[in-house]
Scaffold this motif. Structure first.
Motif, PDB file in Angstrom:
ATOM      1  N   ARG A 398       0.841  -1.205   0.000  1.00  0.00           N
ATOM      2  CA  ARG A 398       0.000   0.000   0.000  1.00  0.00           C
ATOM      3  C   ARG A 398       0.875   1.253   0.000  1.00  0.00           C
ATOM      4  NH1 ARG A 398      -2.996   0.494   4.950  1.00  0.00           N
ATOM      5  NH2 ARG A 398      -3.142   2.535   4.005  1.00  0.00           N
ATOM      6  N   GLY A 399       2.081   1.157   0.584  1.00  0.00           N
ATOM      7  CA  GLY A 399       2.814   2.395   0.807  1.00  0.00           C
ATOM      8  C   GLY A 399       4.288   2.389   0.460  1.00  0.00           C
ATOM      9  N   TYR A 400       4.839   1.244   0.051  1.00  0.00           N
ATOM     10  CA  TYR A 400       6.268   1.214  -0.306  1.00  0.00           C
ATOM     11  C   TYR A 400       6.392   0.651  -1.708  1.00  0.00           C
ATOM     12  CZ  TYR A 400       7.353   2.103   4.569  1.00  0.00           C
ATOM     13  OH  TYR A 400       7.453   2.676   5.811  1.00  0.00           O
ATOM     14  N   GLU A 401       6.933   1.468  -2.608  1.00  0.00           N
ATOM     15  CA  GLU A 401       7.091   1.030  -3.988  1.00  0.00           C
ATOM     16  C   GLU A 401       8.286   0.079  -4.052  1.00  0.00           C
ATOM     17  OE1 GLU A 401       6.464   3.543  -7.970  1.00  0.00           O
ATOM     18  OE2 GLU A 401       8.306   4.073  -6.945  1.00  0.00           O
ATOM     19  N   SER A 402       8.068  -1.162  -4.443  1.00  0.00           N
ATOM     20  CA  SER A 402       9.130  -2.177  -4.638  1.00  0.00           C
ATOM     21  C   SER A 402      10.125  -2.213  -3.482  1.00  0.00           C
ATOM     22  CB  SER A 402       9.925  -1.884  -5.914  1.00  0.00           C
ATOM     23  OG  SER A 402       9.096  -1.547  -6.963  1.00  0.00           O
ATOM     24  N   ILE A 403       9.652  -2.290  -2.265  1.00  0.00           N
ATOM     25  CA  ILE A 403      10.588  -2.253  -1.126  1.00  0.00           C
ATOM     26  C   ILE A 403      11.554  -3.431  -1.180  1.00  0.00           C
ATOM     27  CG2 ILE A 403       9.042  -3.463   0.504  1.00  0.00           C
ATOM     28  CD1 ILE A 403      10.180  -1.578   2.694  1.00  0.00           C
ATOM     29  N   ASP A 404      11.056  -4.597  -1.647  1.00  0.00           N
ATOM     30  CA  ASP A 404      11.931  -5.775  -1.699  1.00  0.00           C
ATOM     31  C   ASP A 404      13.046  -5.561  -2.722  1.00  0.00           C
ATOM     32  OD1 ASP A 404       9.643  -5.723  -3.268  1.00  0.00           O
ATOM     33  OD2 ASP A 404       9.460  -7.888  -3.439  1.00  0.00           O
ATOM     34  N   ASP A 405      12.684  -5.025  -3.915  1.00  0.00           N
ATOM     35  CA  ASP A 405      13.714  -4.790  -4.941  1.00  0.00           C
ATOM     36  C   ASP A 405      14.707  -3.730  -4.462  1.00  0.00           C
ATOM     37  OD1 ASP A 405      12.554  -6.593  -6.599  1.00  0.00           O
ATOM     38  OD2 ASP A 405      11.375  -5.118  -7.705  1.00  0.00           O
ATOM     39  N   LYS A 406      14.183  -2.687  -3.823  1.00  0.00           N
ATOM     40  CA  LYS A 406      15.085  -1.614  -3.384  1.00  0.00           C
ATOM     41  C   LYS A 406      16.057  -2.121  -2.319  1.00  0.00           C
ATOM     42  CE  LYS A 406      12.264   2.428  -4.528  1.00  0.00           C
ATOM     43  NZ  LYS A 406      11.700   3.701  -4.067  1.00  0.00           N
ATOM     44  N   LEU A 407      15.562  -2.929  -1.382  1.00  0.00           N
ATOM     45  CA  LEU A 407      16.456  -3.466  -0.345  1.00  0.00           C
ATOM     46  C   LEU A 407      17.449  -4.446  -0.952  1.00  0.00           C
ATOM     47  CD1 LEU A 407      13.988  -3.892   2.663  1.00  0.00           C
ATOM     48  CD2 LEU A 407      15.968  -2.376   2.587  1.00  0.00           C
ATOM     49  N   MET A 408      16.978  -5.228  -1.930  1.00  0.00           N
ATOM     50  CA  MET A 408      17.901  -6.162  -2.603  1.00  0.00           C
ATOM     51  C   MET A 408      19.015  -5.396  -3.299  1.00  0.00           C
ATOM     52  SD  MET A 408      16.309  -9.471  -4.401  1.00  0.00           S
ATOM     53  CE  MET A 408      14.741  -8.796  -4.824  1.00  0.00           C
ATOM     54  N   GLY A 409      18.649  -4.249  -3.899  1.00  0.00           N
ATOM     55  CA  GLY A 409      19.646  -3.412  -4.573  1.00  0.00           C
ATOM     56  C   GLY A 409      20.721  -2.926  -3.603  1.00  0.00           C
ATOM     57  N   LEU A 410      20.376  -2.883  -2.317  1.00  0.00           N
ATOM     58  CA  LEU A 410      21.348  -2.441  -1.298  1.00  0.00           C
ATOM     59  C   LEU A 410      22.101  -3.631  -0.691  1.00  0.00           C
ATOM     60  CD1 LEU A 410      19.203   0.249   0.601  1.00  0.00           C
ATOM     61  CD2 LEU A 410      21.109   0.666  -0.976  1.00  0.00           C
ATOM     62  N   GLY A 411      21.772  -4.840  -1.163  1.00  0.00           N
ATOM     63  CA  GLY A 411      22.518  -6.013  -0.683  1.00  0.00           C
ATOM     64  C   GLY A 411      21.746  -6.911   0.255  1.00  0.00           C
ATOM     65  N   ALA A 412      20.496  -6.586   0.542  1.00  0.00           N
ATOM     66  CA  ALA A 412      19.725  -7.467   1.436  1.00  0.00           C
ATOM     67  C   ALA A 412      19.393  -8.761   0.701  1.00  0.00           C
ATOM     68  CB  ALA A 412      18.441  -6.769   1.869  1.00  0.00           C
ATOM     69  N   GLU A 413      19.254  -9.835   1.450  1.00  0.00           N
ATOM     70  CA  GLU A 413      18.801 -11.083   0.842  1.00  0.00           C
ATOM     71  C   GLU A 413      17.330 -11.229   1.216  1.00  0.00           C
ATOM     72  OE1 GLU A 413      21.240 -14.492   1.627  1.00  0.00           O
ATOM     73  OE2 GLU A 413      19.771 -15.814   0.673  1.00  0.00           O
ATOM     74  N   ILE A 414      16.512 -10.984   0.251  1.00  0.00           N
ATOM     75  CA  ILE A 414      15.079 -10.863   0.538  1.00  0.00           C
ATOM     76  C   ILE A 414      14.327 -11.365  -0.679  1.00  0.00           C
ATOM     77  CG2 ILE A 414      15.213  -8.427  -0.191  1.00  0.00           C
ATOM     78  CD1 ILE A 414      13.165  -7.701   1.846  1.00  0.00           C
ATOM     79  N   GLN A 415      13.267 -12.107  -0.455  1.00  0.00           N
ATOM     80  CA  GLN A 415      12.514 -12.556  -1.630  1.00  0.00           C
ATOM     81  C   GLN A 415      11.019 -12.508  -1.353  1.00  0.00           C
ATOM     82  OE1 GLN A 415      14.131 -16.446  -0.548  1.00  0.00           O
ATOM     83  NE2 GLN A 415      12.857 -17.242  -2.197  1.00  0.00           N
ATOM     84  N   ARG A 416      10.281 -12.294  -2.416  1.00  0.00           N
ATOM     85  CA  ARG A 416       8.828 -12.249  -2.309  1.00  0.00           C
ATOM     86  C   ARG A 416       8.287 -13.582  -2.809  1.00  0.00           C
ATOM     87  NH1 ARG A 416       4.609  -7.992  -2.868  1.00  0.00           N
ATOM     88  NH2 ARG A 416       6.312  -6.583  -2.400  1.00  0.00           N
ATOM     89  N   VAL A 417       7.475 -14.190  -1.998  1.00  0.00           N
ATOM     90  CA  VAL A 417       6.865 -15.449  -2.439  1.00  0.00           C
ATOM     91  C   VAL A 417       5.434 -15.129  -2.829  1.00  0.00           C
ATOM     92  CG1 VAL A 417       6.254 -17.789  -1.753  1.00  0.00           C
ATOM     93  CG2 VAL A 417       8.344 -16.735  -0.882  1.00  0.00           C
ATOM     94  N   LYS A 418       5.159 -15.336  -4.109  1.00  0.00           N
ATOM     95  CA  LYS A 418       3.827 -14.989  -4.635  1.00  0.00           C
ATOM     96  C   LYS A 418       2.832 -16.055  -4.227  1.00  0.00           C
ATOM     97  CE  LYS A 418       4.610 -11.447  -7.545  1.00  0.00           C
ATOM     98  NZ  LYS A 418       4.022 -10.191  -7.170  1.00  0.00           N
ATOM     99  N   HIS A 419       1.691 -15.604  -3.833  1.00  0.00           N
ATOM    100  CA  HIS A 419       0.625 -16.543  -3.504  1.00  0.00           C
ATOM    101  C   HIS A 419      -0.007 -17.037  -4.802  1.00  0.00           C
ATOM    102  CE1 HIS A 419      -2.889 -18.279  -1.669  1.00  0.00           C
ATOM    103  NE2 HIS A 419      -3.638 -17.594  -2.498  1.00  0.00           N
ATOM    104  N   ARG A 420      -0.133 -18.347  -4.927  1.00  0.00           N
ATOM    105  CA  ARG A 420      -0.839 -18.887  -6.105  1.00  0.00           C
ATOM    106  C   ARG A 420      -2.208 -19.334  -5.663  1.00  0.00           C
ATOM    107  NH1 ARG A 420       3.968 -21.284  -7.221  1.00  0.00           N
ATOM    108  NH2 ARG A 420       5.108 -20.240  -8.844  1.00  0.00           N
ATOM    109  N   ALA A 421      -3.231 -18.760  -6.278  1.00  0.00           N
ATOM    110  CA  ALA A 421      -4.591 -19.140  -5.910  1.00  0.00           C
ATOM    111  C   ALA A 421      -4.819 -20.606  -6.286  1.00  0.00           C
ATOM    112  CB  ALA A 421      -5.589 -18.257  -6.637  1.00  0.00           C
ATOM    113  N   THR A 422      -5.409 -21.366  -5.367  1.00  0.00           N
ATOM    114  CA  THR A 422      -5.710 -22.764  -5.706  1.00  0.00           C
ATOM    115  C   THR A 422      -7.109 -22.827  -6.293  1.00  0.00           C
ATOM    116  OG1 THR A 422      -6.308 -22.988  -3.407  1.00  0.00           O
ATOM    117  CG2 THR A 422      -4.200 -23.917  -4.064  1.00  0.00           C
ATOM    118  N   ALA A 423      -7.306 -23.799  -7.194  1.00  0.00           N
ATOM    119  CA  ALA A 423      -8.605 -23.882  -7.892  1.00  0.00           C
ATOM    120  C   ALA A 423      -9.705 -24.321  -6.934  1.00  0.00           C
ATOM    121  CB  ALA A 423      -8.501 -24.859  -9.027  1.00  0.00           C
TER     122      ALA A 423
END
Ligand code: EPU
Length: 423
Positions: A398-423
């Motif tokens: 809601r309030g941080y544009e690409s926070i994971d990518d920006k932190l990764m760009g600074l060297g953080a080890e961070i990943q986003r796990v996408k939720h996959r909707a189940t049928a």
């Protein structure tokens, strides 16, 4: 639901560009409803709250085009009723009330409910509209405001918890098209209110005193289209400053307005971190465990409530006892129980968090409860031993544009796990 996984202990360094301010962009986008002419807004961050606002504007009949960070809006004809399905997702939807009332002398929007940071009334917004000669009614869960004619008036918008940011913006927007002069006493002086006033002035409004506790508006017959660039997000910047203090060696923030960040940089300096300001950038240098602090949140230019959770994360690792008192939203402590799950030693004493610094935090699965609380948990994860899994990250989007990518760009080890909707 997506989650963010942070592997702690990676030092941050390098530079990061700060996005346009969410809390400036939201009322500025709403203000485009005040004119039938096109408006062009630059540096609009790509956030879910911004998408909701653009959906509301489209639903009201505005033509909205978005290309990268620039949004062009033309509200040639607009309806006056904002739908519950979109409005309920975001409290800031209430800021279409002021421009619709100004332009059409009528507006109807679902009444926002409370939220996790506490009861969020709009009585002060309505007090302002009433002072301008509008009637306000709550009907079937909606708030309806209407007037035959809006008339300038003197109104004090200071509430028990201090001034209101969106309330000041709402009344300011309506007053631009009222007959005569409006004086808003007890106005919010936040940079986001100044940014809105700057945009309204470009549209032809006559406003004095934005950025002080008294704003004077001389109503005009109509406003015209304008082009504007949203100010840098001081809360996103503050969040990266704290991330750098917690986990950084040397981190530079680009496209910031350091003048808006004085309370945060002062607190970091008191905590023992050096901050160097050069033009529109700030560099912060890591320095081990912070000194303990005693902080109180206050309206601008005081220490911002929107940085309170992140500061609790930082002080969890201080070399001693700190306290953080919340005066703007006294119940805004949802992050405390989650930080405790990561090993923080925090005791809540009314609206004060008493924090006894610990040498280590440990990774844990934690639950994001609101925007800034989520950011605090990600920051804590950066220095925690092991892995932190932050669930319900839609809050952070809601309030941080690409926070994971920006932190990764600074060297953080961070990943986003996408939720996959189940049928
Ligand atoms: N209040 C009233 N009556 C009102 C309006 C507010 O009593 O009619 C009280 C609130 O309950 C609160 C205090 O006044 O205790 C201040 O609330 P304010 O109206 O200033 O908050 P807001 O305008 O709804 C904006 C930001 C918030 C930020 C606050 C305070 C936006 C979209 N939201 O909210 O940002 O915390 O100002 O600075 O601009 C965030 O970005 O995470 C966030 C919550």
């Amino acid at each position: 639901m997506d989650k963010i996984i942070v592997h702690g202990g990676r030092p941050l360094s390098g530079s990061v560009k700060i996005s346009g301010s969410k809390n400036s962009a939201l009322p500025i986008l709403a203000a485009t409803l005040l004119t039938r002419e096109p408006c062009i807004i630059h540096s609009v961050p790509d956030l879910s709250d911004i998408h909701y606002m653009l959906q509301i504007l489209s639903h009201l009949g505005a033509h909205v085009e978005r290309a990268s960070g620039t949004v062009t809006i033309q509200a040639e004809k607009v309806a006056t009723v904002a739908p519950y399905e979109i409005v309920r997702k975001m409290r800031a939807s209430v800021c279409v009330l002021g421009p619709l009332l100004g332009r059409h002398k009528e507006a109807r929007v679902s009444l926002p409910g409370g939220c996790v940071i506490g009861d969020r009334p709009i009585d002060l917004h309505l007090k302002g509209f009433r002072a301008l000669n509008a009637a306000c009614r709550v009907e079937s869960g909606d708030v309806r405001v209407f007037a035959d004619e809006l008339r300038g008036a003197v109104v004090n918008l200071e509430g028990r918890q201090g001034p209101t940011v969106l309330g000041t913006g709402n009344v300011l927007m309506a007053a631009t098209l009222a007959e005569g002069v409006t004086v808003i006493d007890g106005a919010a002086a936040e940079p986001e209110v100044v940014d809105l006033a700057d945009f309204l002035t470009k549209m032809g409004a006559k406003i004095e005193g934005a950025g002080t506790r008294q704003i004077t508006v001389e109503g005009v017959k109509e406003l015209h289209g304008a082009e504007h660039s949203v100010i840098p997000d001081r809360i996103e910047a503050g969040t990266f400053l704290v991330a750098a203090a917690l986990a950084g060696t040397e981190v530079t923030l680009r496209r910031v307005n350091s003048g808006h960040l004085g309370a945060v940089t002062n607190a970091l300096n008191d905590a023992g971190f050096r901050t160097d300001i050069v033009r529109d950038s700030i560099t912060v240098f890591g320095n081990g465990a912070p000194n303990p602090l005693h902080l109180v949140t206050e309206p601008y230019p005081g220490f911002p409530t929107d940085m309170q959770a992140q500061m609790c994360a930082l002080l969890s690792r201080a070399s001693g006892k700190s306290s953080v008192t919340e005066t703007v939203f006294p119940q805004r402590f949802m992050h405390v129980s989650e930080l405790k799950r990561m090993g923080a030693d925090i005791h809540l004493d009314g609206a004060t968090a008493r924090i006894c610094g610990v040498p280590r935090l440990s990774g844990a699965p934690v639950m994001a409860s609101d925007l800034r609380a989520s950011a605090a948990l990600v920051l804590a994860g950066l220095v925690a031993d092991g892995t932190t899994e932050v669930n319900r990250v839609y809050h952070i989007d809601r309030g941080y544009e690409s926070i994971d990518d920006k932190l990764m760009g600074l060297g953080a080890e961070i990943q986003r796990v996408k939720h996959r909707a189940t049928a």
